[in-house]
Design a protein around this motif. Structure first.
Motif, PDB file in Angstrom:
ATOM      1  N   ILE A 249       7.153  -3.722  -8.456  1.00  0.00           N
ATOM      2  CA  ILE A 249       6.400  -4.946  -8.198  1.00  0.00           C
ATOM      3  C   ILE A 249       6.526  -5.360  -6.739  1.00  0.00           C
ATOM      4  CG2 ILE A 249       6.325  -7.419  -8.698  1.00  0.00           C
ATOM      5  CD1 ILE A 249       6.989  -6.736 -11.592  1.00  0.00           C
ATOM      6  N   THR A 250       7.772  -5.435  -6.240  1.00  0.00           N
ATOM      7  CA  THR A 250       7.941  -5.894  -4.861  1.00  0.00           C
ATOM      8  C   THR A 250       7.490  -4.840  -3.862  1.00  0.00           C
ATOM      9  OG1 THR A 250       9.966  -6.802  -5.754  1.00  0.00           O
ATOM     10  CG2 THR A 250       9.469  -7.299  -3.483  1.00  0.00           C
TER      11      THR A 250
ATOM     12  N   TYR B 137       5.136  -2.818  -4.160  1.00  0.00           N
ATOM     13  CA  TYR B 137       3.673  -2.924  -4.119  1.00  0.00           C
ATOM     14  C   TYR B 137       3.265  -4.029  -3.151  1.00  0.00           C
ATOM     15  CZ  TYR B 137      -1.046  -3.897  -5.840  1.00  0.00           C
ATOM     16  OH  TYR B 137      -2.391  -4.126  -5.946  1.00  0.00           O
ATOM     17  N   ILE B 138       3.955  -5.163  -3.270  1.00  0.00           N
ATOM     18  CA  ILE B 138       3.655  -6.277  -2.359  1.00  0.00           C
ATOM     19  C   ILE B 138       3.997  -5.885  -0.917  1.00  0.00           C
ATOM     20  CG2 ILE B 138       4.176  -8.689  -1.816  1.00  0.00           C
ATOM     21  CD1 ILE B 138       4.961  -8.970  -4.822  1.00  0.00           C
TER      22      ILE B 138
ATOM     23  N   SER C 298       1.447  -3.516   0.524  1.00  0.00           N
ATOM     24  CA  SER C 298       0.176  -4.190   0.848  1.00  0.00           C
ATOM     25  C   SER C 298       0.339  -5.080   2.081  1.00  0.00           C
ATOM     26  CB  SER C 298      -0.348  -5.056  -0.294  1.00  0.00           C
ATOM     27  OG  SER C 298       0.198  -4.705  -1.505  1.00  0.00           O
ATOM     28  N   ARG C 299       1.492  -5.769   2.182  1.00  0.00           N
ATOM     29  CA  ARG C 299       1.711  -6.649   3.333  1.00  0.00           C
ATOM     30  C   ARG C 299       1.820  -5.859   4.627  1.00  0.00           C
ATOM     31  NH1 ARG C 299       2.518 -12.139   1.446  1.00  0.00           N
ATOM     32  NH2 ARG C 299       0.634 -12.020   0.202  1.00  0.00           N
TER      33      ARG C 299
ATOM     34  N   ASN D 194       0.172 -14.598  -7.702  1.00  0.00           N
ATOM     35  CA  ASN D 194      -0.902 -13.684  -8.095  1.00  0.00           C
ATOM     36  C   ASN D 194      -1.174 -12.605  -7.060  1.00  0.00           C
ATOM     37  OD1 ASN D 194      -2.053 -15.124  -6.101  1.00  0.00           O
ATOM     38  ND2 ASN D 194      -3.692 -16.005  -7.336  1.00  0.00           N
ATOM     39  N   THR D 195      -0.205 -12.342  -6.179  1.00  0.00           N
ATOM     40  CA  THR D 195      -0.240 -11.351  -5.092  1.00  0.00           C
ATOM     41  C   THR D 195      -1.107 -11.754  -3.900  1.00  0.00           C
ATOM     42  OG1 THR D 195      -2.086  -9.935  -5.768  1.00  0.00           O
ATOM     43  CG2 THR D 195       0.058  -9.427  -6.708  1.00  0.00           C
TER      44      THR D 195
ATOM     45  N   GLY E 249       2.158  -7.448 -14.505  1.00  0.00           N
ATOM     46  CA  GLY E 249       2.164  -7.240 -13.065  1.00  0.00           C
ATOM     47  C   GLY E 249       0.874  -6.648 -12.549  1.00  0.00           C
TER      48      GLY E 249
ATOM     49  N   PHE F  17      -1.974  -9.339 -12.883  1.00  0.00           N
ATOM     50  CA  PHE F  17      -1.487  -9.793 -11.580  1.00  0.00           C
ATOM     51  C   PHE F  17      -0.736 -11.116 -11.656  1.00  0.00           C
ATOM     52  CE2 PHE F  17      -4.570  -6.613 -10.382  1.00  0.00           C
ATOM     53  CZ  PHE F  17      -3.809  -5.879  -9.497  1.00  0.00           C
TER      54      PHE F  17
ATOM     55  N   MET G  45       2.568 -11.758 -11.092  1.00  0.00           N
ATOM     56  CA  MET G  45       3.785 -11.108 -10.612  1.00  0.00           C
ATOM     57  C   MET G  45       5.042 -11.912 -10.936  1.00  0.00           C
ATOM     58  SD  MET G  45       3.130  -8.249  -9.173  1.00  0.00           S
ATOM     59  CE  MET G  45       1.763  -7.303  -8.541  1.00  0.00           C
TER      60      MET G  45
END
Lengths: 306, 300
Positions: free
Chosen positions: A145-146, A148-149, A152-153, B45-46, B265, B269, B271
């Protein structure tokens, strides 16, 4: 007196006979069980090959399904069709590139860290290592999950645009470190006697030189094992590549299997799907067979002291 | 002069050796875990910035998420309690049996038995789907119809009662992994003279051999195998949906906590909520590991 001796000899003879018989029985049981299990393991593989060589009509209408296809009826064309349905050659190239990058990264970080944890003395070594081991239990989804963030960031993945280079970064970043391999290699390093290290210290050899000249060559089997396992892991990676690649061409081999294999009339082409599965699986099995000796040699040194 | 000495010092510093690993470790493992823990208290929500909502995610999970409470948790625990120990015992006994056969045969069988873990469960799920296919063309169904003359084919993969057991069978089939290889190697490395000495001391029974010599001698590999099987079973994601044909399996059969986290996730979305689910999973995994170390770990 002689009589007693004779009786003892006789009894011993019976004993030997008895134990031989037992030996044979247990051998038979063991073989039977192993063969039985091996067959169960192989059945799905056999079905995979079988299905990949049938026509779609055969698969859909044969009741009961036949368990054999004669050579002249084998549909090798399924393999060609499967290769056309998804860019498998491109996928394989991608997979090899990703496997190479992530394996080189993993080996590099692992050797240094394992050396530090196995041989060097520094403040907090044992506590840090304990923390590392306990992170092995953390479920992968937590990083996914992180990560992925993060990816993307960092701009390496967006649903709108992505270059191949960015895709490579996104695909390899989370696989550059492995707690498990450090653990594995540390164990191998620990078996190298302290005397070697102390002797090299007396000679004034630096830690760095000692690591490359002595420890790495001795622990070679384990390092080779790590290389192989890491590369094979990339081959079967599925969830992460699916998440962080935008273009279909940037994905890895296993992702190709999820393609919808439909024929012209909209039926699911199981035969082509199985052919695709064969194309993906076969190289892995061959690599494992060729390198099995090295894997076993490395694994034999593993183990955890609690 | 001073400078170069300082540089040499730096080169010798233990921290330099762990630096590359440490940086990556912090970036992709340590930080993500902390972030996930933090995110579990937010709604995220990302795209927009996360908003702090306190314990709401956890309260929602424990009071309103029936899929999580009734399916995911019990499935995960049942799955790991069945697949973990059974797969583990199978791995040990197969390793032990393989150690009794001559070298050539052993190599061949070891490769065969290990091969499912090379291909991975998701890849093989496609094959299993054909084997358990729900009409007469499925291999199992046609066999059942012929041999036991059942009336109509069983919808193995669409029926919640069958899907979960099938998932367990498929996982067991593929559970002879690295732990198995490690135990095999461990058994082969045991000093033969130990057995001979035991035989002289009056040990006659194979079972006695296993419990008094084999298992104690390979305790490190046993623990290794146990840890690997725990990690493996708790990380088995997506098998139920791969078997049932993608998406959510019927009546959430075989739906694991990991699947639940992935669902929230990456399809919804949410998260923050997904992170809370993984935090709960982490607590459960840690508990199970404590038990494994109790059982196999050596003190000191």
């Amino acid at each position: 007196m002689e009589k007693i001796n004779k009786v003892i000899i006789k009894e011993e003879k019976i004993d030997i006979k008895e134990s031989k018989r037992r030996e044979i029985i247990s051998k038979v049981i063991i073989y039977a069980f192993i063969v039985f299990f091996a067959i169960i393991v192989l059945i799905p593989f056999y079905w995979m090959i079988l299905t990949s060589l049938k026509t779609l009509d055969q698969i859909e209408s044969e009741i009961p399904p036949t368990l054999w296809v004669s050579f002249k009826n084998m549909m090798f064309v399924n393999y060609l069709n499967a290769l056309e349905a998804a860019p498998y050659l491109r996928y394989m190239l991608n997979t090899v590139i990703v496997a190479t990058i992530s394996t080189v990264g993993t080996i590099f970080t692992t050797i240094f860290a394992a050396f530090a944890f196995a041989r060097l003395n520094f403040k907090g070594r044992d506590i840090i290592f304990m923390v590392l081991i306990s992170t092995m239990m953390i479920p992968g989804e937590m990083f996914v999950i992180t990560n992925y963030i993060t990816v993307s960031r960092l701009g390496w993945y967006s649903p709108f645009s992505q270059t191949f280079g960015q895709a490579l970064l996104a695909l390899t970043l989370p696989f550059m470190t492995s707690i498990f391999y450090i653990f594995f290699l540390r164990q191998a390093f620990k078996q190298i006697p302290d005397e070697l290290y102390l002797a090299s210290k007396v000679d004034g050899t630096s830690d760095f030189k000692y690591l490359w000249r002595i420890m790495v060559p001795i622990a070679k089997p384990t390092i080779i094992t790590i290389t192989i396992l890491n590369a094979m892991g990339t081959w079967s990676a599925y969830i992460w590549p699916n998440l962080v690649t935008k273009e279909v061409e940037y994905r890895l081999v296993t992702n190709g299997l999820r393609n919808a294999y439909l024929d012209l009339t909209g039926r699911v082409a199981y035969n082509e799907q199985m052919a695709a599965a064969m194309i993906v699986t076969f190289p892995l099995l061959v690599v494992f067979l060729l390198l099995k000796k090295y894997i076993m040699r490395g694994v034999s040194r593993s183990g955890i002291k609690g | 002069m001073m400078k170069s000495k300082g540089f040499k010092r730096l080169l010798q510093s233990p921290y330099l050796f762990i630096a590359p690993y440490a940086i990556l470790f912090i970036l992709v493992i340590a930080l993500p875990v902390l972030v996930a823990m933090g995110l579990s208290f937010t709604s995220f929500n990302t795209i927009e910035t996360p908003t702090f909502i306190g314990l709401k995610n956890y309260v929602d999970i424990f009071t309103g998420d029936t899929v999580f409470l009734q399916n995911a948790v019990s499935n995960t625990i049942l799955f790991s309690v069945v697949v973990g120990p059974i797969g583990y015992m199978m791995a040990f006994f197969l390793a032990w049996m393989l150690a009794q056969v001559p070298h050539k045969a052993r190599t061949i069988y070891a490769v065969i038995i290990y091969s499912p873990s090379i291909t991975g469960p998701i890849m093989m799920a496609f094959v299993w789907r054909i084997i358990f296919s729900g009409d007469e063309t499925g291999y199992i169904n046609s066999m059942l119809i012929n041999m036991f003359s059942i009336d109509s084919p069983i919808q193995f993969l669409q029926d919640a009662d069958y899907l979960f057991p099938i998932m367990i069978i498929v996982s067991l089939w593929g559970s002879m992994g690295l732990g198995f290889l490690a135990m095999l190697a461990g058994i082969l490395n045991i000093d033969r003279s130990l057995y001979e000495a035991a035989a002289i001391d009056g040990m006659r029974n194979r079972w006695q051999e296993i419990f008094y010599i084999t298992i104690p001698s390979i305790k490190p590999q046993m623990l290794f195998g146990a840890v690997m099987s725990i990690i493996g079973t708790f990380n088995a994601a997506g098998l139920a949906s791969a078997l049932s044909g993608g998406g959510t399996p019927p009546q959430y059969a075989g739906w694991l906590i990991v699947d639940h986290a992935n669902d929230f996730g990456f399809t919804r979305f949410e998260m923050g909520y997904a992170s809370a689910v993984t935090v709960i999973l982490l607590v459960i995994v840690l508990l199970f590991n404590k038990i494994a170390y109790r059982l196999f770990g050596e003190r000191g």
